[in-house]
Enzyme design. Structure first.
Site, PDB file in Angstrom:
ATOM      1  N   LYS A 127     -57.208 -43.019 -37.126  1.00 50.81           N
ATOM      2  CA  LYS A 127     -58.599 -44.039 -37.153  1.00 50.81           C
ATOM      3  C   LYS A 127     -59.088 -44.231 -38.499  1.00 50.81           C
ATOM      4  O   LYS A 127     -59.363 -45.491 -38.701  1.00 50.81           O
ATOM      5  CB  LYS A 127     -59.607 -43.757 -36.144  1.00 50.81           C
ATOM      6  CG  LYS A 127     -58.894 -43.834 -34.621  1.00 50.81           C
ATOM      7  CD  LYS A 127     -58.342 -44.913 -34.360  1.00 50.81           C
ATOM      8  CE  LYS A 127     -58.169 -45.480 -32.696  1.00 50.81           C
ATOM      9  NZ  LYS A 127     -57.951 -46.655 -32.329  1.00 50.81           N
ATOM     10  N   TYR A 146     -56.001 -38.152 -34.146  1.00 51.88           N
ATOM     11  CA  TYR A 146     -56.829 -39.258 -33.621  1.00 51.88           C
ATOM     12  C   TYR A 146     -57.525 -39.831 -34.647  1.00 51.88           C
ATOM     13  O   TYR A 146     -57.559 -40.791 -35.109  1.00 51.88           O
ATOM     14  CB  TYR A 146     -57.595 -38.985 -32.123  1.00 51.88           C
ATOM     15  CG  TYR A 146     -58.073 -40.447 -31.944  1.00 51.88           C
ATOM     16  CD1 TYR A 146     -57.521 -41.378 -31.257  1.00 51.88           C
ATOM     17  CD2 TYR A 146     -59.549 -40.599 -31.936  1.00 51.88           C
ATOM     18  CE1 TYR A 146     -57.990 -42.431 -30.645  1.00 51.88           C
ATOM     19  CE2 TYR A 146     -60.476 -41.714 -31.296  1.00 51.88           C
ATOM     20  CZ  TYR A 146     -59.437 -42.797 -30.787  1.00 51.88           C
ATOM     21  OH  TYR A 146     -60.060 -43.673 -30.357  1.00 51.88           O
TER      22      TYR A 146
END
Ligand code: NAP
Length: 261
Positions: free
Chosen positions: A172, A168
């Site tokens: 990002k 993740y």
């Protein structure tokens, strides 16, 4: 640009496409644009989710006294053909595309030794590839119109990193590089691209952590509380407004001070 206008009136009749509009932060963003009188195209993975988001936008616009349009678009943002289709449909139904908000995102958390290939690929595919596909599709009509705003929803973990979120955080962080590059590439066409990076916000995505460790999380946040989805929406609508015309390639952290703590 008319600075006698408010952020709200700047967005009247603007054509906006928001991914992940069915829940959480994306829903708050969609409703805030609708309250400002923008036409909002709502993307979610199911027809039902997209339709409800669009209906709620129509109700919010009407309650604020606006005669705005809303569009429901079911799509998986990681699918190239689907990404092109939602942009094409928004342009043809609204007559243009002024603002793209890439908000759709997923997590599949695990410690590094246990993170599977699929956990890594799927998170990168939705969060990073999906945003790339939508940006690429939106670039053409925005460049042609010599006007546009792209706002990508990253996360503070894309800046700080986070144990247990390798996939993740990579997605990002990648989104920040993607956005900064788009900002440089499209600036001459008057298209800006910025990132909003939320901290810890009260949505389905954080429900499990909040259940287990809400007090511990709050104690780490200088402002002493978890963020509300609307507080992310206000930053997004500001970046879409005329007041933000000279801001591009930036990362706006909306995190109650968490990343700097
Ligand atoms: P959420 O409540 O889990 O909602 C996720 C949204 O993304 C839903 O509308 C979902 O649609 C949509 N979505 C997921 N996969 C998709 C796909 N493949 N194609 C199209 N849409 C898809 O999440 P949230 O907390 O509001 O998060 C929104 C964004 O903020 C995400 O990018 C997230 O990474 C970021 N963020 C959140 C926090 C936080 O604390 N909540 C913090 C930092 C950053 P369906 O309803 O159809 O599943």
């Amino acid at each position: 640009m008319n600075l006698e206008n408010s952020v709200t009136s700047d967005l009247l009749h603007k054509n906006v496409l928001i991914t992940g509009a069915s829940r959480g932060i994306g829903r708050a963003i969609a409703l805030e644009f609708a309250r400002c009188g923008a036409n909002v195209a709502c993307v979610a993975t199911t027809e039902e989710g997209a339709r409800k988001a669009a209906d709620d936008c129509l109700a919010a616009a009407s309650a604020a006294g606006h005669d705005a349009k809303a569009l429901a678009l079911a799509a998986d943002v990681s699918d190239s053909a689907a990404a092109n289709r939602v942009v094409d449909e928004t342009v043809s139904r609204f007559g243009g595309l002024d603002v793209l908000v890439n908000n759709a995102g997923i997590t599949r958390d695990n410690v590094l030794p246990r993170l599977t290939d699929d956990d890594f690929d799927r998170v990168l595919s939705v969060n990073l590839r999906g945003s790339f596909l939508l940006c690429r599709a939106a670039a053409r009509p925005m460049m042609k119109a010599r006007r546009g705003r792209i706002i990508n929803v990253s996360s503070i973990v894309g800046v700080t990193g986070n144990a247990g979120q390798t996939n993740y955080a990579a997605s990002k962080a990648g989104l920040i590089g993607l956005t900064k590059s788009i900002a440089k590439e499209l600036a001459s066409r008057n298209v800006t691209a910025n990132v909003v990076a939320p901290g810890f916000v009260e949505t389905d995505m954080t429900a499990a952590v909040r259940e287990k460790a809400a007090d511990e999380m709050k104690s780490r946040i200088p402002l002493g509380r978890i963020g509300r989805p609307e507080e992310i929406a206000y930053a997004v609508t500001f970046l879409a407004s005329d007041r933000a015309a000279y801001i591009t390639g930036q990362v706006l952290l909306v995190d109650g001070g968490l990343a700097g703590a």
